[in-house]
Design a protein around this motif. Structure first.
Motif, short mmCIF file in Angstrom:
data_model
loop_
_atom_site.label_atom_id
_atom_site.label_comp_id
_atom_site.label_asym_id
_atom_site.label_seq_id
_atom_site.Cartn_x
_atom_site.Cartn_y
_atom_site.Cartn_z
N MET A 98 50.99 34.76 40.26
CA MET A 98 49.86 34.82 41.46
C MET A 98 48.86 35.96 40.84
O MET A 98 49.23 36.68 39.97
CB MET A 98 50.43 35.57 42.51
N LEU A 99 47.47 35.56 41.09
CA LEU A 99 46.54 36.32 40.55
C LEU A 99 45.71 36.90 41.85
O LEU A 99 45.59 35.97 42.68
CB LEU A 99 45.69 35.44 39.50
N LEU A 100 44.95 38.02 41.56
CA LEU A 100 44.23 38.47 42.48
C LEU A 100 42.64 38.14 41.98
O LEU A 100 42.46 38.60 40.67
CB LEU A 100 44.34 40.04 42.75
N ILE A 101 42.05 37.48 42.60
CA ILE A 101 40.63 37.27 42.36
C ILE A 101 39.52 38.15 43.30
O ILE A 101 39.71 37.84 44.39
CB ILE A 101 40.05 35.97 42.43
N ARG A 102 38.86 38.72 42.41
CA ARG A 102 37.90 39.82 43.20
C ARG A 102 36.42 39.26 42.77
O ARG A 102 36.06 39.18 41.63
CB ARG A 102 37.66 41.35 42.69
N ALA A 103 35.73 38.81 43.61
CA ALA A 103 34.53 38.09 43.40
C ALA A 103 33.26 39.03 44.41
O ALA A 103 33.19 39.10 45.28
CB ALA A 103 34.20 36.58 43.62
N ILE A 104 32.53 39.50 43.29
CA ILE A 104 31.24 40.43 43.71
C ILE A 104 30.01 39.31 43.81
O ILE A 104 29.64 38.82 42.71
CB ILE A 104 31.00 41.49 43.00
N VAL A 105 29.61 38.93 44.94
CA VAL A 105 28.39 37.90 45.09
C VAL A 105 27.08 38.54 45.87
O VAL A 105 27.43 39.47 46.53
CB VAL A 105 28.91 36.66 45.52
N ARG A 106 26.22 37.85 45.59
CA ARG A 106 25.14 38.40 46.65
C ARG A 106 25.31 37.91 47.85
O ARG A 106 26.03 36.88 48.39
CB ARG A 106 23.84 37.35 46.15
N PRO A 107 25.04 38.77 49.14
CA PRO A 107 25.45 38.36 50.41
C PRO A 107 24.91 37.13 50.80
O PRO A 107 25.59 36.45 51.78
CB PRO A 107 24.64 39.59 51.27
N GLU A 108 23.77 36.74 50.39
CA GLU A 108 23.25 35.30 50.83
C GLU A 108 24.05 34.35 50.37
O GLU A 108 24.01 33.07 51.16
CB GLU A 108 21.81 35.32 50.78
N LYS A 109 25.07 34.65 49.34
CA LYS A 109 25.85 33.34 48.81
C LYS A 109 27.16 33.29 49.32
O LYS A 109 27.81 32.41 49.05
CB LYS A 109 25.72 33.62 47.14
N LYS A 110 27.73 34.50 50.00
CA LYS A 110 28.90 34.51 50.56
C LYS A 110 29.58 33.35 51.40
O LYS A 110 30.59 32.75 50.97
CB LYS A 110 29.24 35.76 51.27
N ASP A 111 28.55 33.03 52.26
CA ASP A 111 29.01 31.89 53.31
C ASP A 111 29.21 30.48 52.43
O ASP A 111 30.16 29.77 52.58
CB ASP A 111 28.16 31.76 54.34
N VAL A 112 28.42 30.16 51.63
CA VAL A 112 28.57 28.88 50.83
C VAL A 112 29.62 29.02 49.88
O VAL A 112 30.23 27.93 49.42
CB VAL A 112 27.10 28.62 50.11
N VAL A 113 29.94 30.12 49.12
CA VAL A 113 31.03 30.23 48.17
C VAL A 113 32.47 30.13 49.01
O VAL A 113 33.13 29.34 48.69
CB VAL A 113 31.11 31.49 47.52
N LEU A 114 32.38 30.87 50.32
CA LEU A 114 33.72 30.56 51.03
C LEU A 114 33.72 29.13 51.53
O LEU A 114 34.91 28.56 51.69
CB LEU A 114 33.52 31.57 52.20
N GLU A 115 32.56 28.38 51.87
CA GLU A 115 32.76 27.02 52.30
C GLU A 115 33.22 26.11 51.27
O GLU A 115 34.03 25.13 51.62
CB GLU A 115 31.37 26.56 52.82
N GLN A 116 32.71 26.21 50.03
CA GLN A 116 33.11 25.45 48.97
C GLN A 116 34.53 25.71 48.53
O GLN A 116 35.30 24.96 48.18
CB GLN A 116 32.37 25.71 47.64
N LEU A 117 35.07 26.87 48.73
CA LEU A 117 36.50 27.39 48.35
C LEU A 117 37.52 26.63 49.42
O LEU A 117 38.51 26.04 49.07
CB LEU A 117 36.65 28.94 48.27
N ALA A 118 36.89 26.69 50.79
CA ALA A 118 37.51 25.98 51.67
C ALA A 118 37.87 24.72 51.64
O ALA A 118 38.84 23.92 51.90
CB ALA A 118 36.87 26.45 53.05
#
Length: 108
Positions: free
Chosen positions: A1-21
């Motif tokens: 297992m791996l821990l992925i920590r991604a630091i992103v611009r706040p305005e990109k958070k929702d779209v990143v989470l949407e694509q991951l989901a």
């Protein structure tokens, strides 16, 4: 297992989470954070802003999902076609053990 920590611009958070989901990676923890990169913040006029708002996304994924998850984050969090300073950073670390609190887990 791996821990992925991604630091992103706040305005990109929702779209990143949407694509991951959309790719089947639903489990994530999100934290609003502040920080600065190599540029030591940004200077506007005489003011230096060194506490830039960011979003931290934490995920634990199987080893074989690393490339796909990192690629989704990189492609989605990047601004424009080339990206720019402040788009973020992704860190990948091994996870030796994980326990679900709501289930019976072996004692430590």
């Amino acid at each position: 297992m791996l821990l992925i920590r991604a630091i992103v611009r706040p305005e990109k958070k929702d779209v990143v989470l949407e694509q991951l989901a959309g790719a089947g990676y639903n489990a994530a923890t999100m934290v609003d954070v502040v920080g600065r990169g190599k540029q030591k913040g940004i200077k506007i006029g005489g003011m230096v802003y060194d506490e830039i708002p960011k979003s931290l996304i934490l995920m634990v994924v199987p080893d074989d999902a690393k490339e796909r998850v990192v690629q989704i984050i990189m492609n989605t969090a990047r601004t424009g076609t080339e990206g720019t300073f402040g788009d973020g950073k992704v860190f990948v670390s091994p996870v030796e053990e994980a326990y679900t609190i709501s289930r019976n887990s072996p004692g430590l």
